[in-house]
Design an enzyme around this catalytic site. Structure first.
Site, PDB file in Angstrom:
ATOM      1  N   THR A  98    -103.881  76.145 -34.910  1.00 43.75           N
ATOM      2  CA  THR A  98    -103.296  76.328 -36.232  1.00 43.75           C
ATOM      3  C   THR A  98    -104.047  75.540 -37.291  1.00 43.75           C
ATOM      4  OG1 THR A  98    -101.299  75.833 -37.542  1.00 43.75           O
ATOM      5  CG2 THR A  98    -101.690  74.464 -35.622  1.00 43.75           C
ATOM      6  N   GLU A 104    -102.642  73.812 -39.405  1.00 40.82           N
ATOM      7  CA  GLU A 104    -101.867  72.608 -39.686  1.00 40.82           C
ATOM      8  C   GLU A 104    -102.494  71.345 -39.106  1.00 40.82           C
ATOM      9  OE1 GLU A 104     -97.580  72.832 -39.559  1.00 40.82           O
ATOM     10  OE2 GLU A 104     -97.677  75.009 -39.401  1.00 40.82           O
ATOM     11  N   LYS A 145    -100.640  69.874 -31.520  1.00 40.18           N
ATOM     12  CA  LYS A 145    -101.662  70.925 -31.477  1.00 40.18           C
ATOM     13  C   LYS A 145    -103.064  70.333 -31.630  1.00 40.18           C
ATOM     14  CE  LYS A 145    -101.453  74.761 -31.153  1.00 40.18           C
ATOM     15  NZ  LYS A 145    -101.530  75.618 -29.932  1.00 40.18           N
TER      16      LYS A 145
END
Length: 324
Positions: free
Chosen positions: A123, A125, A151
């Site tokens: 991601t 993010e 992540k």
């Protein structure tokens, strides 16, 4: 090609499986999914009769299960993850367990069984928040939520297995996905379904937070390109090219269902809420030929229509998760 797809009953994973099997009658895909609250086996109903499809219910953190399903695979496309930021703020443990430990278990098994390619789906993010410009793949990681931190940890593990063991790893980092079959805790399906039911929708802070929106089918196109053409050890950003702040997004969704701003409830901002995400995806465009096919206008209209037509899909999920 024999492909193990983790998290294949979820929103993005099921789109990838349906897309791949519907386009290739010779494809062989094994889905491994724990079927937690956001995993919906019905998402895979359109392909259950495909001769190359098989489903295994299991946990990516279980080395025995992972070892059994990994044997004989040519590639892994790893979607399985805990992914909702709000839930990670309430409790980070499941995010670290699934996203970090689960990825490590998969990488170990892939290395042990000589899998040819491991696509690790991540991601934007992990980069944190950016006020101006856009992130390239070389940007330092600066995650701000327990979800994005977990992540980031899994990304680093995947790349370390390439450098240490020579495992053929490719990492993809996408912007915010939307489309049909998205679990209705995420902002677009939550707002659509609440508005359909005559309820209010919760808008964080003043709605200035900006996201780049990517239709799920375009994301899966990028993943497929990375699977077949990506270079081992490389990272590829996959963007949608449409940056919209949450206030404008709310207005678009209100207009789409014929509702007014009196249906909006302004709520306290999320802790550590990143202000802006923006990906530079020129690398995958130039090297692999990626180009989004779904405009945000068309994709959002189609998404609203899908939720209007599929109450039987989302209503029991919201009730079970006590959403809305």
């Amino acid at each position: 090609m024999r492909i193990l797809v983790t998290g294949g009953a979820g929103f993005i994973g099921s789109e990838y499986v349906r897309r791949r099997l519907n386009s290739d009658p010779t494809a062989r895909i094994t889905v491994l999914d724990k079927l937690t609250y956001s995993g919906v086996e019905a998402n895979l109903a359109p392909v259950v009769e495909h001769p190359g499809y098989s489903f295994v219910r299991g946990d990516i953190c279980d080395p025995d299960v992972v070892g059994q399903v990994m044997a004989g695979q040519d590639a892994v496309v790893h979607f399985a993850a805990e992914s909702h930021v709000d839930r990670s703020i309430e409790g980070a443990g499941p995010f670290v367990q699934t996203n970090v430990t689960g990825t490590q278990v998969l990488l170990d098994a892939a290395h042990r069984h000589g899998v040819g390619r491991f696509v690790h789906v991540s991601t934007d993010e992990v980069y944190g928040s950016i006020s101006e410009g856009s992130w390239t793949e070389e940007w330092p990681l600066a995650p701000n939520s327990p979800y994005s931190a977990s992540k980031a940890g899994s990304d680093l593990l995947a790349l370390a297995y390439h450098r240490t063991h020579g495992l053929d790893v490719v990492v993809t980092r996408c912007s915010n996905n939307y489309g049909p079959h998205q679990f209705p805790e995420k902002v677009i399906p939550l707002f659509i379904t609440n508005l359909i039911d005559g309820k209010t929708v919760p808008l964080y802070g003043d709605g200035r937070n900006i996201r780049d929106w990517l239709h799920v089918s375009d994301h899966c196109q990028g993943i497929e390109l990375a699977l077949h053409g990506g270079k081992a050890g490389e990272i590829y950003n996959i963007g949608g090219g449409t940056e919209v702040n949450n206030h404008k997004l709310t207005g678009l969704l209100l207009d789409a269902v014929g509702a007014d701003w009196d249906r909006v409830e302004y709520v306290s901002d999320r802790k550590g809420h990143d202000l802006r995400y923006s990906l530079d995806d020129s690398k995958i465009r130039e090297h692999l030929g990626y180009a989004p096919q779904v405009t945000f206008t068309d994709g959002l209209a189609a998404t609203v229509a899908w939720y209007c037509d599929h109450r039987s899909w989302w209503e029991p999920l919201k009730a079970r998760a006590e959403l809305g």
